[in-house]
Every structure is written in structure tokens, then in C-alpha cells.
Design a protein around this motif. Structure first.
Motif, PDB file in Angstrom:
ATOM      1  N   ARG A  47     -15.716   5.024   2.928  1.00 39.98           N
ATOM      2  CA  ARG A  47     -15.479   3.777   2.193  1.00 39.98           C
ATOM      3  C   ARG A  47     -14.088   3.193   2.387  1.00 39.98           C
ATOM      4  O   ARG A  47     -13.919   1.984   2.433  1.00 39.98           O
ATOM      5  CB  ARG A  47     -15.741   4.003   0.701  1.00 39.98           C
ATOM      6  CG  ARG A  47     -17.211   4.231   0.371  1.00 39.98           C
ATOM      7  CD  ARG A  47     -17.432   4.305  -1.117  1.00 39.98           C
ATOM      8  NE  ARG A  47     -18.850   4.456  -1.434  1.00 39.98           N
ATOM      9  CZ  ARG A  47     -19.342   4.488  -2.667  1.00 39.98           C
ATOM     10  NH1 ARG A  47     -18.513   4.367  -3.693  1.00 39.98           N
ATOM     11  NH2 ARG A  47     -20.624   4.632  -2.869  1.00 39.98           N
ATOM     12  N   SER A  48     -13.081   4.035   2.473  1.00 43.89           N
ATOM     13  CA  SER A  48     -11.717   3.506   2.500  1.00 43.89           C
ATOM     14  C   SER A  48     -10.801   4.416   3.302  1.00 43.89           C
ATOM     15  O   SER A  48     -11.134   5.576   3.587  1.00 43.89           O
ATOM     16  CB  SER A  48     -11.178   3.368   1.068  1.00 43.89           C
ATOM     17  OG  SER A  48     -11.023   4.655   0.480  1.00 43.89           O
ATOM     18  N   SER A  49      -9.621   3.885   3.633  1.00 45.82           N
ATOM     19  CA  SER A  49      -8.641   4.692   4.357  1.00 45.82           C
ATOM     20  C   SER A  49      -8.121   5.832   3.490  1.00 45.82           C
ATOM     21  O   SER A  49      -7.717   6.874   4.013  1.00 45.82           O
ATOM     22  CB  SER A  49      -7.486   3.804   4.831  1.00 45.82           C
ATOM     23  OG  SER A  49      -6.915   3.101   3.747  1.00 45.82           O
ATOM     24  N   GLN A  64      -5.365   6.107   9.119  1.00 47.51           N
ATOM     25  CA  GLN A  64      -6.567   5.316   8.849  1.00 47.51           C
ATOM     26  C   GLN A  64      -7.787   5.828   9.605  1.00 47.51           C
ATOM     27  O   GLN A  64      -8.896   5.328   9.409  1.00 47.51           O
ATOM     28  CB  GLN A  64      -6.324   3.858   9.206  1.00 47.51           C
ATOM     29  CG  GLN A  64      -5.228   3.209   8.367  1.00 47.51           C
ATOM     30  CD  GLN A  64      -5.124   1.728   8.620  1.00 47.51           C
ATOM     31  OE1 GLN A  64      -6.084   0.989   8.444  1.00 47.51           O
ATOM     32  NE2 GLN A  64      -3.953   1.277   9.034  1.00 47.51           N
ATOM     33  N   ALA A  79     -12.385   4.340   8.216  1.00 45.64           N
ATOM     34  CA  ALA A  79     -12.785   3.578   7.043  1.00 45.64           C
ATOM     35  C   ALA A  79     -13.847   2.557   7.432  1.00 45.64           C
ATOM     36  O   ALA A  79     -14.114   2.333   8.613  1.00 45.64           O
ATOM     37  CB  ALA A  79     -11.572   2.895   6.427  1.00 45.64           C
ATOM     38  N   SER A  91      -9.853  -2.084  11.001  1.00 47.25           N
ATOM     39  CA  SER A  91     -10.711  -0.897  10.956  1.00 47.25           C
ATOM     40  C   SER A  91     -11.363  -0.647  12.310  1.00 47.25           C
ATOM     41  O   SER A  91     -11.487   0.509  12.748  1.00 47.25           O
ATOM     42  CB  SER A  91     -11.774  -1.051   9.864  1.00 47.25           C
ATOM     43  OG  SER A  91     -12.486  -2.265  10.019  1.00 47.25           O
TER      44      SER A  91
END
Length: 466
Positions: A47-49, A64, A79, A91
Motif C-alpha cells: 500500500r505505501s512506502s 521506497q 509501493a 512509484s
């Protein structure tokens, strides 16, 4: 690719990744070939870094995405991917960087200095996707502009010599990645130093130390640094446009994960990232709880077998893998976990010969499902070696094939070198071992590959000349 995002974004990025892959191979002058599933890199999109950093155990705040190379199970974590028209999003750029590492390691038998590895990945990460289907590679690394202008300087000698490079303390930042991109871009596209990058890599492959190879191929390094700085100051830099007709992209298939698969995915992410004794024991109850909700799902059972194995419960892991295979005889992970569990049981068995025979049966079973999977080749060899049996020609050739399939796996390279030394094939052993001895991450006196390489070299010098 396994992604925690919607189908539209997943499909769009998968298509762009296929075009990127094909474009890379075109630039590298290699034919795109159908790769056996277990020799591909599996990309996990979280979902996210911050989730990426949690998986990596990174506290820098910068990470990342990352890549891990291993035979039969190379993985990359990034991510959520958001495509941005012709230009790549941040991304995407991170994932292209990590994917470029996989391509380099998959197509290169030799050790790669850190600057070259990162410069290569940065060069290919700045892709452009044209509306007509073409792809541009090697565009300016604008995301490194501030780094190159403001971050701590990395002199050319430190850039080219891993032993001289002093990485900043945690939290600091220097221009290593930016300068690596700049040097690679300059050598490849400026036209000012033809063939020097190739000559440099040949010198490394022949055993030269990093700085010696650089001096041989590039000459005066201070002059090279001046040229790089002038190159960076140019208003426009070249890039490589590849037309659509040069790119062959196959059909993209996307499906939604089943509930059982989705439930087990948090466990799989941690398992595939890699665990130690403590984290494996902490993860196991979560895997067991999920398996109670899906007691007959082969995907869940295979993941549970992996968690049981990592926690040291080898007999339970074997039983669980067998249960998964009863539900799905083609489950690759279940076959692999059965081989792993049986091998551990054989090492500690009162009747090792019988258990090693069971390992070889499990190896044959997986080989029938996926012929080009490297794990059966590796473990057939190990089943004989650890049992104290003579190494057959088939086993030795199988280990060689495993390294061809996974040239980035350091353990396999080390095992093959030792086998070649035992066979007194010193010239081949020297060539195979060289990347481990020259590995920029292990260039120290306690690197066993350096010591073994010296012994092999001594053997070669003692051989009678024709």
C-alpha cells in the motif's frame, strides 16, 4: 506481480512493465525468451512506502522499494504503482529501478561494482511510454537533480572503488546514485568514450580490482570527472527511443485474489522478505490462525508449511506440504517446502539414507511439474553431498544448470566452485568464483572467496604448460 490495488491500475502497470522489459532486452541486444515461472522475479506491490520500509527493516525514511535475488524465488517490493501517462510516476520509477537490477543479475555472470549496478538501474528507471506504443530509455534523471547539485560530493575515485567509498551515516545523503547514473549515461550515450564501458567490464571479468579496471579502461580519472561535469551541464542529453514495432508484448492476464489468498498475503510478504529465528516464531501463530479458517486451501497450506519450516517445525512442515499437494499436486511452493523440510529432517535423521532418498523423490516430483526450476537441481546435488555419496555427473551438471538459471545466487556459485575444485577443473572454478571474490559488498580479507581464489590460482600456476 501481486498488487494491493485495483484491477485497472494493476493491468495498466503490467502492460507498461512488459513493454519496459522488452525494451531493456532490445537495448541489451538479447532475445526475449520465455522464462520458467520460478526464474522470474515476483513483484509485490504494497500500500505505501512505509510498508516497504517496514518489510525491509529500514529506518532511513528514504527507501521506497527493494529487490532480493535468490534461486527460484527472486522478489521485489514496492509501493502502489500509479501510472502517469507518458512519463513514469515515482512509484513506477522505483520499481523499474529494482526490475533493472533483476535483469542485470539475470543476464550477467560476473560481479558488478556498486556504481555500475546502481548506474545501470538508474539509467533504465527513467523510461517514457509513448502513445504510439514506443518506449524511450535513458532519459535524464531529473529526480537526481537536487542530489547532484546539493548533496555531499562523491569523488570519482570513491565512486569507482567500493573500498574507498565511505557511505554517509544513517540519515545523511550523498550523490552516489546521481553520479552513478551520470557516469553510466556518459559512457553509454555521449559518444566520447566508445567501448570503454565494455573494456572496463572485460577487465573486471579478467580479475582486475575495481580501481585498476577503471584506470585501465578510462585513463586519467580526474579528466573523466571533468568530462562528466561538463556533460551534466549540457541543456539536452540523448536518450534511446525504441519504436513500437521493435517491442513484442504478450497478453496480460489479471485476476482478483481469492479470499484465502488475500488473507494469507501478509504472512507471505514477511516470509518471502526473509525471517530469522525470532521473527519466524512470531509470524507462525498468524499463519496458523489463517489456516484454521481455510483448512483445505492448497495456497494457504503451502504458505503455512513455509512458516512451520522457518520456525523449525520440520515434521509439521512436511505434513502440511503433503496436505497442500494432495489438494493441488501442481503447487510449486508446496513442492519446494516439502524438499526443504525433508532435507532438514535428513540432516538430523537416525536413518539419513532413507530420508535422503525421500528428498530425491520430492526433487523428481517438482522437476516433473517445472523442468527449469533450480531448486530440484540444487537439492539433488545436496542430497548426495550431505549424505556422503559420490557426486554423479548428472548431479554436477544439474548444479551448473542451476547457476545458469540463477547466476545471482551466491550460495549456488560457491557450491559449484567447490565441486569444480574437487574435480580439479581449476580454470573453470576460477572463472565461476571470480564474481564472489570481487563482490563489492564483501571486499575484505575475511572473504572466503578471496582465499579460495588464491588457492585456485596457485593450482593453475602449478599446472604444466602445453
Amino acid at each position: 506481480m501481486i498488487a494491493d490495488q485495483n484491477e485497472k491500475d494493476t493491468r495498466e502497470f503490467a502492460e507498461r512493465l512488459e513493454r519496459f522489459h522488452t525494451a531493456m532486452y532490445y537495448i541489451l541486444g538479447r532475445e526475449t525468451q520465455k522464462i520458467s515461472p520460478s526464474n522470474r522475479v515476483t513483484i509485490y506491490v504494497v500500500r505505501s512506502s512505509s510498508d516497504v520500509r517496514k518489510l525491509a527493516g529500514d529506518k532511513s525514511g528514504f527507501l521506497q522499494g527493494f529487490y532480493q535475488a535468490r534461486a527460484g524465488g527472486s522478489v521485489a517490493f514496492t509501493a502502489r504503482v500509479e501510472s502517469n501517462g507518458a512519463d513514469v510516476s515515482q512509484s513506477e520509477q522505483v520499481l523499474f529501478h529494482e526490475y533493472a537490477h533483476h535483469v542485470m543479475h539475470s543476464t550477467n555472470q560476473w560481479s558488478t561494482p556498486r556504481w555500475l549496478s546502481e548506474g545501470f538501474a538508474e539509467f533504465f528507471s527513467t523510461a517514457r511510454f509513448e502513445k504510439n506504443g514506443g518506449v524511450g530509455l535513458g532519459l535524464p534523471a531529473n529526480h537526481r537533480a537536487a542530489e547532484l547539485a546539493l548533496a555531499k560530493d562523491v569523488p570519482i575515485q570513491a565512486l569507482l572503488d567500493a573500498s574507498a567509498y565511505k557511505k554517509p551515516k544513517k540519515g545523511a545523503y550523498d550523490e552516489f546514485y546521481g553520479r552513478s547514473w551520470l557516469l553510466y549515461h556518459y559512457l553509454l550515450l555521449s559518444g566520447k568514450r566508445p567501448r570503454q564501458l565494455i573494456n572496463y567490464q572485460v577487465a573486471l571479468a579478467n580479475g582486475a580490482a575495481e580501481l585498476d579496471a577503471a584506470n585501465t579502461a578510462f585513463g586519467d580519472l580526474n579528466q573523466l570527472e571533468k568530462e562528466m561535469n561538463a556533460y551534466l551541464a549540457q541543456r539536452r542529453l540523448k536518450y534511446i527511443p525504441i519504436p513500437d514495432e521493435k517491442l513484442k508484448v504478450g497478453a496480460i492476464t489479471v485476476r482478483k485474489m481469492r479470499d484465502a489468498e488475500a488473507a494469507m498475503m501478509p504472512v507471505i510478504l514477511v516470509s518471502k522478505r526473509g525471517v530469522n529465528a525470532d521473527t519466524a516464531k512470531a509470524l507462525l501463530p498468524q499463519a496458523q490462525s489463517i489456516a484454521r479458517s481455510y483448512p483445505n486451501d492448497p495456497f494457504v497450506l503451502a504458505a503455512l508449511a513455509e512458516a512451520e519450516h522457518d520456525a523449525g517445525n520440520y515434521a509439521v512442515a512436511l505434513q502440511t506440504a503433503d496436505k497442500a499437494l494432495a489438494a493441488d499436486p501442481a503447487s510449486i511452493n508446496a513442492h519446494v517446502q516439502k524438499i526443504y523440510a525433508l532435507s532438514q529432517l535428513a540432516v538430523n535423521s537416525d536413518d539419513p539414507d532413507t530420508t535422503w532418498k525421500l528428498v530425491r523423490r520430492a526433487v523428481a516430483a517438482l522437476n516433473r511439474v517445472e523442468v527449469e526450476h533450480p531448486i530440484p537441481l540444487i537439492y539433488f546435488y545436496r542430497s548426495l553431498k550431505l549424505a556422503g555419496k559420490d557426486i554423479t555427473e548428472i548431479a554436477a551438471h544439474g548444479l551448473e544448470r542451476a547457476l545458469q538459471l540463477a547466476p545471482y545466487d551466491k550460495n549456488v556459485r560457491w557450491e559449484l566452485t567447490q565441486q569444480l575444485v574437487a574435480e580439479e577443473k581449476y580454470a573453470i572454478a576460477y572463472r565461476i568464483l571470480l564474481p564472489l571474490a570481487n563482490d563489492p559488498h564483501t571486499r575484505s580479507d575475511d572473504n572466503p572467496a578471496i582465499k579460495l581464489l588464491a588457492q585456485i590460482k596457485q593450482k593453475l600456476e602449478q599446472e604444466p604448460r602445453a
